[in-house]
Design a protein around this motif. Sequence first.
Motif, PDB file in Angstrom:
ATOM      1  N   THR A  29     -32.330 -47.147  28.261  1.00 43.94           N
ATOM      2  CA  THR A  29     -33.292 -46.981  27.166  1.00 43.94           C
ATOM      3  C   THR A  29     -33.625 -45.507  27.073  1.00 43.94           C
ATOM      4  O   THR A  29     -34.068 -44.901  28.058  1.00 43.94           O
ATOM      5  CB  THR A  29     -34.570 -47.789  27.424  1.00 43.94           C
ATOM      6  N   TRP A  42     -35.216 -55.357  17.056  1.00 45.71           N
ATOM      7  CA  TRP A  42     -34.960 -54.591  15.836  1.00 45.71           C
ATOM      8  C   TRP A  42     -36.032 -54.887  14.797  1.00 45.71           C
ATOM      9  O   TRP A  42     -36.588 -55.979  14.751  1.00 45.71           O
ATOM     10  CB  TRP A  42     -33.578 -54.949  15.286  1.00 45.71           C
ATOM     11  N   LEU A  97     -34.900 -49.548  15.731  1.00 44.42           N
ATOM     12  CA  LEU A  97     -35.447 -50.267  16.876  1.00 44.42           C
ATOM     13  C   LEU A  97     -36.928 -50.565  16.688  1.00 44.42           C
ATOM     14  O   LEU A  97     -37.678 -49.733  16.159  1.00 44.42           O
ATOM     15  CB  LEU A  97     -35.253 -49.443  18.146  1.00 44.42           C
ATOM     16  N   SER A 153     -32.794 -44.346  21.409  1.00 41.68           N
ATOM     17  CA  SER A 153     -31.638 -45.233  21.299  1.00 41.68           C
ATOM     18  C   SER A 153     -31.624 -46.180  22.478  1.00 41.68           C
ATOM     19  O   SER A 153     -32.374 -46.012  23.449  1.00 41.68           O
ATOM     20  CB  SER A 153     -30.342 -44.421  21.275  1.00 41.68           C
ATOM     21  N   ALA A 158     -28.456 -54.334  27.981  1.00 43.69           N
ATOM     22  CA  ALA A 158     -28.830 -52.977  27.579  1.00 43.69           C
ATOM     23  C   ALA A 158     -29.094 -52.217  28.869  1.00 43.69           C
ATOM     24  O   ALA A 158     -29.985 -52.577  29.637  1.00 43.69           O
ATOM     25  CB  ALA A 158     -30.065 -52.995  26.695  1.00 43.69           C
ATOM     26  N   THR A 161     -28.497 -48.130  24.988  1.00 42.15           N
ATOM     27  CA  THR A 161     -27.078 -48.281  25.303  1.00 42.15           C
ATOM     28  C   THR A 161     -26.847 -49.708  25.754  1.00 42.15           C
ATOM     29  O   THR A 161     -27.490 -50.173  26.704  1.00 42.15           O
ATOM     30  CB  THR A 161     -26.639 -47.310  26.406  1.00 42.15           C
ATOM     31  N   VAL A 175     -27.902 -46.997  18.391  1.00 44.47           N
ATOM     32  CA  VAL A 175     -27.458 -47.794  19.523  1.00 44.47           C
ATOM     33  C   VAL A 175     -26.066 -47.340  19.915  1.00 44.47           C
ATOM     34  O   VAL A 175     -25.215 -47.084  19.064  1.00 44.47           O
ATOM     35  CB  VAL A 175     -27.482 -49.307  19.210  1.00 44.47           C
ATOM     36  N   VAL A 182     -33.487 -56.419  23.428  1.00 44.95           N
ATOM     37  CA  VAL A 182     -33.620 -55.301  22.490  1.00 44.95           C
ATOM     38  C   VAL A 182     -34.114 -55.865  21.160  1.00 44.95           C
ATOM     39  O   VAL A 182     -33.541 -56.837  20.654  1.00 44.95           O
ATOM     40  CB  VAL A 182     -32.277 -54.584  22.282  1.00 44.95           C
TER      41      VAL A 182
END
Length: 324
Positions: free
Chosen positions: A82, A224, A8, A157, A79, A159, A201, A222
């Motif tokens: 967090t 990356w 992330l 992570s 998402a 979700t 994730v 989100v």
Amino acid sequence: MSISTTGLHHVTAIGGNPQRNADFYLRTLGLRLVKTTVNFDDTGTYHLYYGDAEGRPGTLMTFFPWDGVEDGRHGAGQATTTAFSVPANSIGWWQQHLAAAGVPTSRITNSDEEDRLAFRDPDGLGIALVAHPQGDPRDPWDTALVPGEHAVRGLHSVTMTVAQEAATAEMLVDDLGLRFRHQDGNRLRFAAGDGGPGALVDVQVEPSAPRGVVAGGTVHHVAWRVPDDAAQRAWHDELEDKGYDVTDILDRQYFHSIYFREPGGVLQEIATDEPGFGVDEPLLELGRALKLPPWLEPDREQIRASLPALELPAENNPELAESR
């Protein structure tokens, strides 16, 4: 894909009152405000970046805070949580700390042997603190309110909630380079890089969930990590060749970005590690002053007048934090 993310970069959400947002993430969660700027597409709105001492990729949570924003709806295509990484022996401390701040929490241990404390921020955004069994070597931001021995180490992570998992799982593996780790009921875990905190994730499958609405108290996207511009350009072209509707490469001043939607509806960003937050102010002064990119500087006075006042607590000042 010939390129894989190492984890992330950041998570960006929509908040309400900017001062309330800053007070919660700086004083209650103990993060550092590493950049005060504006939404480059809506300059009457702040863009606040929270992270570790230097704002390293993988530690960042950012917000577009609009005072009076309408509430969003949590659901599929978003998402929905967090999670931040904290030391293994700190969940009890955090439970007491958040209770003292009037924040209700729920504590669980999941199948990954992670001790997890879940709660919501003042705008209803789903947040969790997770003690990962393998530990987290990243250095914390140390303040009087949240001492380093308990402090957040960075992102753990995200979700993502989706109605159907197959296409989202395929995207994570084939197009972002993550690995499927395991499934626990309706939760699928995927890992990037070393698979530790900041590289995870979870895909939560909720076929009956309503479609999420992105507004106050929800995640916008989100992001990356990609190391540099050359890798990002190659990734952009590969995603485009596979049929994704990918944006042009955008200059976000502190990194460069491309965006696309995964099949389940969650907006994804691929952001470069470079150049970082020291590009326009010294490390000791991060977040203190309003920073604008060169193309917005001619409008500084107008932009500043359109923004609400924002007072930073002393905890964001390294000299005071270190002399506590």
